[in-house]
Design a protein around this motif. Sequence first.
Motif, PDB file in Angstrom:
ATOM      1  N   SER A   1     -15.728  46.146 -69.077  1.00 42.49           N
ATOM      2  CA  SER A   1     -16.012  45.113 -69.773  1.00 42.49           C
ATOM      3  C   SER A   1     -17.699  45.152 -69.816  1.00 42.49           C
ATOM      4  O   SER A   1     -18.067  44.668 -70.857  1.00 42.49           O
TER       5      SER A   1
ATOM      6  N   THR B   1     -19.037  36.642 -65.254  1.00 39.02           N
ATOM      7  CA  THR B   1     -17.605  36.516 -64.674  1.00 39.02           C
ATOM      8  C   THR B   1     -16.815  37.651 -65.453  1.00 39.02           C
ATOM      9  O   THR B   1     -16.543  37.486 -66.646  1.00 39.02           O
ATOM     10  N   THR B   2     -15.993  38.583 -64.469  1.00 41.64           N
ATOM     11  CA  THR B   2     -15.292  39.444 -65.561  1.00 41.64           C
ATOM     12  C   THR B   2     -13.868  39.260 -65.025  1.00 41.64           C
ATOM     13  O   THR B   2     -13.520  39.219 -63.698  1.00 41.64           O
ATOM     14  N   LYS B   3     -12.820  38.948 -65.688  1.00 44.32           N
ATOM     15  CA  LYS B   3     -11.391  38.990 -65.326  1.00 44.32           C
ATOM     16  C   LYS B   3     -10.995  40.264 -65.116  1.00 44.32           C
ATOM     17  O   LYS B   3     -10.755  41.097 -65.829  1.00 44.32           O
ATOM     18  N   THR B   4     -10.300  40.619 -63.721  1.00 45.45           N
ATOM     19  CA  THR B   4      -9.708  41.756 -63.315  1.00 45.45           C
ATOM     20  C   THR B   4      -8.473  41.626 -62.848  1.00 45.45           C
ATOM     21  O   THR B   4      -8.366  40.208 -62.492  1.00 45.45           O
TER      22      THR B   4
ATOM     23  N   GLY C   1      -8.589  39.364 -59.688  1.00 50.65           N
ATOM     24  CA  GLY C   1      -8.968  38.018 -60.189  1.00 50.65           C
ATOM     25  C   GLY C   1     -10.371  38.049 -60.900  1.00 50.65           C
ATOM     26  O   GLY C   1     -10.834  39.148 -61.295  1.00 50.65           O
ATOM     27  N   ALA C   2     -11.124  36.829 -61.079  1.00 46.85           N
ATOM     28  CA  ALA C   2     -12.435  36.724 -61.608  1.00 46.85           C
ATOM     29  C   ALA C   2     -13.503  37.323 -60.728  1.00 46.85           C
ATOM     30  O   ALA C   2     -13.475  36.686 -59.706  1.00 46.85           O
TER      31      ALA C   2
ATOM     32  N   SER D   1      -3.031  37.165 -58.212  1.00 43.23           N
ATOM     33  CA  SER D   1      -3.635  38.116 -59.353  1.00 43.23           C
ATOM     34  C   SER D   1      -3.033  39.420 -59.654  1.00 43.23           C
ATOM     35  O   SER D   1      -3.232  39.920 -60.919  1.00 43.23           O
TER      36      SER D   1
END
Length: 141
Positions: free
Chosen positions: A83, A104-107, A110-111, A52
């Motif tokens: 976020s 859940t936060t996409k970074t 990764g999530a 990622s």
Amino acid sequence: INAQVFGPDILAVDPSGAEKPNTQSGSPNGTSTHPFAKVYVSLPADAMTFQSTRAVISRLKSEGVTPSDPMLRAYAAIELWWSGRMTAPSAAGTDLAAEIKAKTTKTVLGALTFDVNGDLEMPSYAFHRLGDKGYQPIEKP
């Protein structure tokens, strides 16, 4: 004594204070001849190796920035905070924490999700062994 030890990284430090193991070149299978070579430790997983992070690493390098594991983790922390801040009812720490924990936060890492206790649900440590090139990640000890 011929024993394998799994423990904190302090066990793998040469008592002389040297950071690199005292190895002999050409050791079989790339293993260290250092007296502490059979010490296995768990260290933070290197974010530079995550699938990622590849796009961000590439972009940073193209901009003349040398990325690192701590930089990528800080990047993810800012993404996570941002976020939460965009959807939390206020900037109060309790509101931000509740918002971040609830989704859940996409970074770049990764999530990221958190359990009911607020603990990150992502493997963040990897097994390593002291070898000719310092600590090397391994699948299992």
